[in-house]
Design an enzyme around this catalytic site. Structure first.
Site, PDB file in Angstrom:
ATOM      1  N   ASP A   1      -8.564  -6.498  -4.764  1.00  0.00           N
ATOM      2  CA  ASP A   1      -8.181  -5.207  -4.206  1.00  0.00           C
ATOM      3  C   ASP A   1      -8.757  -4.115  -5.101  1.00  0.00           C
ATOM      4  O   ASP A   1      -8.229  -3.819  -6.162  1.00  0.00           O
ATOM      5  CB  ASP A   1      -6.660  -5.094  -4.124  1.00  0.00           C
ATOM      6  CG  ASP A   1      -6.184  -3.799  -3.472  1.00  0.00           C
ATOM      7  OD1 ASP A   1      -7.034  -2.922  -3.197  1.00  0.00           O
ATOM      8  OD2 ASP A   1      -4.970  -3.672  -3.243  1.00  0.00           O
TER       9      ASP A   1
ATOM     10  N   ARG B   1     -12.073   6.082  10.402  1.00  0.00           N
ATOM     11  CA  ARG B   1     -11.621   4.684  10.352  1.00  0.00           C
ATOM     12  C   ARG B   1     -12.672   3.797   9.704  1.00  0.00           C
ATOM     13  O   ARG B   1     -12.339   2.888   8.932  1.00  0.00           O
ATOM     14  CB  ARG B   1     -11.314   4.184  11.761  1.00  0.00           C
ATOM     15  CG  ARG B   1     -10.843   2.737  11.826  1.00  0.00           C
ATOM     16  CD  ARG B   1      -9.621   2.516  10.973  1.00  0.00           C
ATOM     17  NE  ARG B   1      -9.064   1.176  11.172  1.00  0.00           N
ATOM     18  CZ  ARG B   1      -8.040   0.694  10.480  1.00  0.00           C
ATOM     19  NH1 ARG B   1      -7.463   1.422   9.559  1.00  0.00           N
ATOM     20  NH2 ARG B   1      -7.598  -0.527  10.715  1.00  0.00           N
TER      21      ARG B   1
ATOM     22  N   HIS C   1      -7.978  -5.190  -0.280  1.00  0.00           N
ATOM     23  CA  HIS C   1      -6.691  -4.522  -0.091  1.00  0.00           C
ATOM     24  C   HIS C   1      -5.906  -5.110   1.077  1.00  0.00           C
ATOM     25  O   HIS C   1      -4.675  -5.172   1.054  1.00  0.00           O
ATOM     26  CB  HIS C   1      -6.922  -3.028   0.127  1.00  0.00           C
ATOM     27  CG  HIS C   1      -5.673  -2.216   0.169  1.00  0.00           C
ATOM     28  ND1 HIS C   1      -4.753  -2.199  -0.863  1.00  0.00           N
ATOM     29  CD2 HIS C   1      -5.169  -1.386   1.127  1.00  0.00           C
ATOM     30  CE1 HIS C   1      -3.743  -1.401  -0.550  1.00  0.00           C
ATOM     31  NE2 HIS C   1      -3.976  -0.897   0.652  1.00  0.00           N
ATOM     32  N   ASP C   2      -6.599  -5.544   2.107  1.00  0.00           N
ATOM     33  CA  ASP C   2      -5.926  -6.107   3.281  1.00  0.00           C
ATOM     34  C   ASP C   2      -5.166  -7.393   2.984  1.00  0.00           C
ATOM     35  O   ASP C   2      -4.453  -7.898   3.856  1.00  0.00           O
ATOM     36  CB  ASP C   2      -6.949  -6.381   4.390  1.00  0.00           C
ATOM     37  CG  ASP C   2      -7.133  -5.184   5.311  1.00  0.00           C
ATOM     38  OD1 ASP C   2      -6.401  -4.186   5.159  1.00  0.00           O
ATOM     39  OD2 ASP C   2      -8.016  -5.242   6.188  1.00  0.00           O
TER      40      ASP C   2
ATOM     41  N   SER D   1       0.841  -1.190   0.000  1.00  0.00           N
ATOM     42  CA  SER D   1       0.000   0.000   0.000  1.00  0.00           C
ATOM     43  C   SER D   1       0.880   1.244   0.000  1.00  0.00           C
ATOM     44  O   SER D   1       1.741   1.410  -0.867  1.00  0.00           O
ATOM     45  CB  SER D   1      -0.950  -0.046   1.210  1.00  0.00           C
ATOM     46  OG  SER D   1      -1.915   0.954   1.153  1.00  0.00           O
TER      47      SER D   1
END
Length: 387
Positions: free
Chosen positions: A327, A233, A360-361, A163
């Site tokens: 992602d 968040r 994405h994680d 990232s």
């Protein structure tokens, strides 16, 4: 009666064990891309493994938005605090600390020990707060280069990150082409899309609209914009998970049935609120604003009229670029832009597109194919550098 002696704690064979952070102080000002400069500053970092006699086996790990220098092992001051990439870094792991000397550094502007908005401004003897200058990916890399000088590392065998960390690896390849042997650019992009900038702006707006934000001077009021941080968040977390993964984990599951109110009823609502509350307790609001701006500003091709190949032309290192199929924040198409620009420059580049459902994680998780590729790439690197 059994033996009353205290048990002997041993390090798990694949862990770097208990790690104590180190601190480096730099007295010379750091010129920033914004045109300002940062006076004396500190960087907090951790190291794992041993630097060889030739000082040629060092790997720099660059962190993403809410991570830190604590990459692997157990934090000495926080028992059970496992490093954010502990599944990647350690003895026998893909980044093998039996072979490599690994450096994890906390970026300027963060809230985990390096100089940032929550640090004391020597000019006022108060926290920097809103007066802390905006720092960029390039500024981070320049500060990291100073740390490398302090550690007497003239050249990294590799710089890697996922990232925002992958963007730093790209910047290293451009800004310090002679000081990096390889760049591992994982789940990254050559710049943010308009949609990504929009997500960041919504998160920043939530923080700045919090009555406890006080124009960034909340320290002076003994306050903290917790509500804004929670929403920021929650917005960010939605972008880190794929729709497929969110559906599998939560679907439309209810906690206790419908109660026809605005309290959390769906499991996904409860999960997001939990993530937001946990994050707000330990993260700094000004840090969040600054780091998301650094993400927005990163765009090497902006200096070359949008020509990414020209922007990457100074790079001389080898590259491993990895993307994940689900992602949608930094899609595989964005990684392929990087690959094409490198190929246009006739650089040595390997590309892997990993089928993974996590979004994405995925770069933080231990998907077997993903880890096998990193392991093989760095094992070959160690062998090549030893010859």
């Amino acid at each position: 009666m059994g033996n009353s002696a205290a048990p002997v704690l041993t390090r798990p064979p694949t862990s770097v064990g208990v790690v104590t952070p180190q601190r480096a102080t730099f007295d010379a000002p750091l010129a920033l891309r914004s045109g300002t400069s940062l006076p004396a500053f500190e960087l907090v970092y951790e190291t794992y493994g041993k630097l060889n006699a030739a000082r040629s086996n060092a790997i720099l790990i660059c962190h993403a938005l809410n991570a830190s220098h604590h990459v692997a092992g157990i934090h000495a001051d926080r028992n059970e605090s496992e490093g954010w990439w502990d599944n990647m870094v350690g003895p026998g792991k893909p980044v093998d600390t039996d072979r490599f000397f690994v450096v994890g550094v906390n970026n300027l502007g963060s809230c985990f020990g390096s100089t940032g908005p929550a640090s004391i401004n020597p000019a006022t003897a108060k926290p920097w707060g809103a007066d802390f200058p905006i720092v960029t990916v390039e500024d981070w890399v320049d500060a990291q280069a100073r740390l490398a000088d302090r550690l007497e590392i003239g050249r990294f065998a590799a710089v890697m990150g996922g990232s925002l960390g992958g963007m730093q690896a790209l910047a290293w390849a451009i800004r310090y082409p002679q000081r990096i042997g390889r760049a591992l650019v994982i789940a990254a992009a050559p710049n943010l899309s308009a949609q990504n900038i929009a997500f960041n702006e919504v998160a920043r707006a939530a923080i700045m609209a919090d009555p406890d934000f006080h124009a960034g001077r909340y320290h002076d009021y003994g306050a903290k914009p917790l509500r804004g941080l929670r929403v920021a968040r929650m917005v960010g977390h939605i972008t880190y998970i794929s729709d497929e993964q969110m559906g599998e984990r939560f679907g439309r599951q209810l906690r206790d049935g419908l109660n026809y109110s605005f309290a959390p009823e769906f499991e996904i609502e409860s999960y997001l609120r939990y993530q937001g509350e946990k994050f707000a307790e330990y993260f700094d609001a000004n840090t969040y604003l600054g780091i998301t701006k650094a993400l927005d500003y990163f765009d090497p091709a902006s200096a070359t009229g949008g020509d990414l190949a020209q922007a990457l032309s100074p790079a001389r290192c080898r590259f491993l670029v990895i993307a994940f199929t689900t992602d949608w924040r930094f899609s595989p198409a964005r990684s392929r832009e990087i690959v094409k620009a490198l190929v246009d420059n006739r650089r040595d580049v390997c590309y892997a597109e990993i089928v993974a459902p996590h979004g994405h994680d995925a770069f933080l998780l231990d998907t077997p194919q993903y880890h096998a590729i990193v392991r093989a790439y760095l094992a070959r690197a160690a062998e090549e550098d030893a010859t």
